[in-house]
Structures are given as C-alpha cells and as structure tokens.
Design an enzyme around this catalytic site. Sequence first.
Site, PDB file in Angstrom:
ATOM      1  N   GLY A  18      50.622  37.030  48.040  1.00 39.43           N
ATOM      2  CA  GLY A  18      49.795  36.769  47.166  1.00 39.43           C
ATOM      3  C   GLY A  18      49.198  36.807  45.954  1.00 39.43           C
ATOM      4  NE  ARG A  19      52.425  36.981  41.763  1.00 37.90           N
ATOM      5  CZ  ARG A  19      53.919  36.628  41.691  1.00 37.90           C
ATOM      6  NH1 ARG A  19      54.434  36.234  42.725  1.00 37.90           N
ATOM      7  NH2 ARG A  19      54.885  38.205  41.283  1.00 37.90           N
ATOM      8  N   GLY A  20      46.272  36.285  42.499  1.00 38.54           N
ATOM      9  CA  GLY A  20      45.353  35.461  41.700  1.00 38.54           C
ATOM     10  C   GLY A  20      44.502  35.939  40.890  1.00 38.54           C
ATOM     11  CD  GLU A  24      51.909  40.969  41.365  1.00 37.37           C
ATOM     12  OE1 GLU A  24      52.586  40.191  40.498  1.00 37.37           O
ATOM     13  OE2 GLU A  24      51.675  42.348  40.924  1.00 37.37           O
ATOM     14  CB  VAL A  25      47.496  40.435  47.643  1.00 35.34           C
ATOM     15  CG1 VAL A  25      47.294  41.739  49.208  1.00 35.34           C
ATOM     16  CG2 VAL A  25      46.051  40.155  47.067  1.00 35.34           C
ATOM     17  CE  LYS A  40      43.121  41.379  46.594  1.00 35.98           C
ATOM     18  NZ  LYS A  40      42.157  40.493  46.892  1.00 35.98           N
ATOM     19  CG  ASP A 141      34.298  34.507  44.610  1.00 43.70           C
ATOM     20  OD1 ASP A 141      33.959  33.527  44.682  1.00 43.70           O
ATOM     21  OD2 ASP A 141      35.638  34.818  44.988  1.00 43.70           O
TER      22      ASP A 141
END
Length: 652
Positions: A18-20, A24-25, A40, A141
């Site tokens: 995953g990326r945000g 990154e994860v 993470k 969030d």
Amino acid sequence: MTKDRLLQGRYRLLDVIGRGGMGEVWRARDESLGRQVAVKCLKPRGPRQEPGFLTVLRERFRREARAAGGLQHRGITVVHDFGEDEGTLFLVMELLSGRNLSQLMDDNGRRPLPVPDVIDIAEQVAAALAYTHAQAIVHRDLKPANIVRTLDGTVKICDFGIARLGHDIGFTARLTGTGVAMGSPDYMSPEQIGADTVDDRSDLYSLGCVLYEIATGAPPFGSGDAWAVLVGHRDTAPEPPRTHRPELPEPYERIILDLLAKDPDDRPQDADELGKRLADARQDASGTAPLPGDAGAVARRQPSWTRGMTLGSPAHPVRRPPADPATAVLTDTWTGDTDRREEVSPAAGIPRPVLPDDDPDALTARLEAGLALGGRGRHFEAHQICVAVLAGRERLLGPDHPDTLACRHHLAFGLADLGRLEDSYAMAHEVARARARVLGPRHPDTLVTRYEHAHVMGRLGQWEEALRTYREVAAARAEVFGPAHTDTLAAHYETGITLGRMGRSAEALAVYRDVVAARTRAWGADHPETLRARHGLGVNLGRLGRWEEALAEARAVAAGRGRVLGADHPDTLVSRREIAVALGWLGRWAEALGDYRQVADARERVLGPGHLDALASRTDEAQCLEQLGRTDEATALYRRVAALRQERAARR
C-alpha cells in the site's frame, strides 16, 4: 524504501502492499520471530527537516506509537513495534488478510453493501471506538480505507494516532489559506472543519459518514468538489438514507442521522451509547422478518461480504475520470502476471447470449463472459457470474464433472484477484484434490490447479510449501510433456522466483541458467520468455553481490528487449532500471543517473507524470541526485513528486 532492506536488523521488507500520502506499507518478515508483519514507513520530506523540527517529530511519533501499541482490542489493528532506521520512522503492525471498506465498495461497483453487513460493521466499529475512547484516544481520520474486514468477518480499525502526524511529516494538504486541513473531506466533522475542539464525538460523526456511504453507495455530501463537501458538512442536512435505500430499517436510519448531527451535543454522547442503540435496533428487528439482504443459513457458509453485494445504486453518482485506453493496456502489461495468467483479449462489449439457464451452452457462454470481465479488471462481476455458473453446473452435471471442476478452478483463483487469498487457498486445495481423484494426479488440469495454488501460497508468504509444489508440478510435467515443454519450463521458472524470494539465490541461479538454456534452444535467445528468465538470472546475481555480472546481464537483457519489444515497453524499462541499480551498487552514480532519468522520462511520456510507476522512477532519480551531492536538485524533484502524489490522491 527498497525491497530486502532490513530495518534495525530485524524487519526485512518484502513487497509494497500500500502507498499513501504519508509513506508506504510493506509486507515484511520479522526475522527474530519468523512471522509476517506489516510495516508502515513514514519519512519526512520537503523543506522542514531542520534538526529541531525532526527532534520534535521523533518524540511525537514515539508518543503516538506507544499509545497505539497500548491498544489491545479485537477491533483494533495490533501494533507490535516502532522505531527509526536511517531517518525513516516505522511502525510494525499485524498483517491483515482482508479488504478495507473502500475496497469492498469498489469490488461491488460502488453499490451499497447488504444491510446485515452494514449493521455488523456498525456494531463492531462502535465496540472498538468505545474501547479506544475509554483510553482517551481519538482517531481523527476514520474513513472506509481505515476500516478493514478480515477474512473471518472481524472488523478492525487501523492507523490510530498516525493521522495526527500527517501535518508534522509534511503531507497534509491545505484547502485554503485559512489553515483548514484537507484530511479526508468526505468524513470530517464540522468541528474539524472549523478548527474547534475535537473529542470522541468527532469520531462518531465520521463513523456516521462511513455508515451512510456503505448503506447508500456514496458519502452524505458526495458532490466531488472538496470545498462543497466541507460546506455540506458544516451547513447542509444530509438526505435521509432511506431516500436512496428504502429497505434500510428506520431505526438504523435514525442512528445514522443522529451521528451526522452538526452539533456534537445532538449526537450520541459516546460509543457506548451508540452500541446500546444498535443493540436495541437489532433486538427490534429480530422479532420481525429477516433483515433485507440476509440470504439465510446457506449463505452464511461464505464470508458475509459475498452475500448479495449488488443491492441498490449509489446515492450520488460516483464520477471517476475515464481511463486512457492506451494507458490502461500498458498498465495491465506492467502489473500483469504473464507467466501465471492466460491473456484475455479485451472486447468492446461482453456478449450475453440469450439461452436458457439450464442449457450447458448457456452456462459455458456465461462463464466465458465472466472470464473476459476478469481479464478487464472487473473481478467482482466476474466472481458473481462464476458463482452462478458453478451452481448451474453442479445442478446439471454434478459436483465432480470436469466442467464443474473447471468452473471451481476459475472461481478459486478469481477469489485471489479479489484479495481473498485465504479463501482462494482453501478452494484451490479442494479443487486440486478433486481433479486428482477424478482425472488423475498427472492430468494437465490437475497440474494447472496445483501450479496456480502454489502462486497463492507465495502471495500468502508460504514459500516452503510453494517451492515444494512448484518442484512437484515441474517433475510431473516433465514426465507428461517432456522437459522442454512450455508448461514444464514455466514451473521451473516459478521455482527460481520462489528460491529468490526465500533468499536462496545461489540455488535460484542454477534453476534460471537451466531455464535460459532450455528456452534458448526451444525459442531462441531473443524470445521474450528467454529474456524474462535472463532478467531473473541478473536479479539474483545482484542479490549475491556479483554486481559486475549483474550489470552485464541487465545490459544484455535490456538490449534484447529493446529489439524485440521496443524501447518504451515496460519490460525493457524494468531492465534499464536494473542497469541503474547495478551501477549504483558499483558506485558509478553519474552513469546510473542517466539511466534512471531515461526510465523516468519514458514512463512519464507513456503513462503520464502522475502514474505510480512514473513517480517511483522520479524518486529513484532524486535519490541518485542525493548520492551525487546535488541536494538542491534532489529536493526540487522530491517536492514535484509529492505534489503529483497529492494531485493523484485528490482525484481519487
């Protein structure tokens, strides 16, 4: 961050999951305990890297990580560890097998989830929030992407405390000059928007937004314009959910609307109160007819999100930018798995022959349509068709008919495309045993299922089991088809990949050399599959530190791929990047910069500057500039990449 990097001598990064905006994860292996974890990685970027700022940030990170690590509840993602490694802050968390609510909505074509699932998710999240709020921790969030439903149906909240670090790390976008943080505008409470005091009830408002979306198909103020969404949260009453979803029981509509009250005093005052109201609503419903969408005990054998996920239409049209056809094709090629999947030619439309459902030809036509949909990335629709065809074939032909088993085979590996790896693993095991019993253990269909099953094992991190299966399949195919057959060599190739993933690169080299030799004899030195095996050979030379040999191999493969596939083909560019990596390890950074830059230019030209692969290449270029001491250029490039990532996130 790079693959195989070892954080603090313990956590080995395996692959990005995953990326945000904040980092990154990675799926990683805890070398001390021998278990798989999620890591993470958060790295400050941009101009605010002065020592004083970083000192405050590190202390803030430690405080938030300790607080998150102290949470022990089945509805909260477990935080195992945290730390810092070469300027990268990282959290080590349990590795979840499942889908977040945003992914489930995407799988369902952005249509609402079944009512029983909405209720179940509401109850589990309320219980988790009751626990965390009792620890004086507010999430801030809460959104569908931060709520994961695991394969056994457990709902878990992720990223407690991490959202608050966003602004400090330098990734929080600003809506205007007023200081209003963008965050996740679809789920922000009015008090967050107005920069007022935020307490537990802000999380309850965000939960109301989440429940509204999964119940109706769209957030309560889903206009698509960020400012209009924020104004909606502040000033506009949401349309009642039953306007869009009449079958939603009225008590649950009332709960959702109360959660969305503008004034915190008008909402449930804590998650315990919310939990009691949800329990009362369920009790009221239990004395009447079954909840809408509840297919009964038979359907409960499957995870709950497989039940009837096509109810209703989104409350608001979900506007997504149309994909560029050229980009879509290249992206599929780039991220596809050509060694493990047969190509499906995309059609302008999926044929739907009008035949009776009890006609075998009709079932075959429906299955082919489903497979075509899967080939176009529409995996949930493909899954639904496959389930229906399987039921029809079992009824007409029986559970052990070869055609029925073929359908079960496709269904098993369609589950993997949906991210349901555990389910895929279990079903593939059953299909392999059934095909061995009906067709024989060396029948090509049996071996295909075992081959695909091994691929799922690898995705689950079960590398020893995958290696054993690939070797058994390769040996059986060699007996049935011969040692030089395409399928035999494909199984050997996967054996090499698996050995490399297990860190056994010397053994992988021997396998790759045999595959290269066999493919060269059969198809020639410039055949794409020969070059693919040579690429794997070069990668493992690098893993063994034999960088001069790795460089020579990468150059040869890049040249061959350029001749056969073209200079801008994704495989050619991957090999060009391998050249740059090898040059970097040899300390030849000036030469590496030229290759990194050419790869980035090509990806940007073909895919667009905001594509993830183009952004990754620009990051490679920036890191190379840092190695050369050209820090101003590197900083400017990092800022450009960050801006493009924010633009990409805003469009999603």
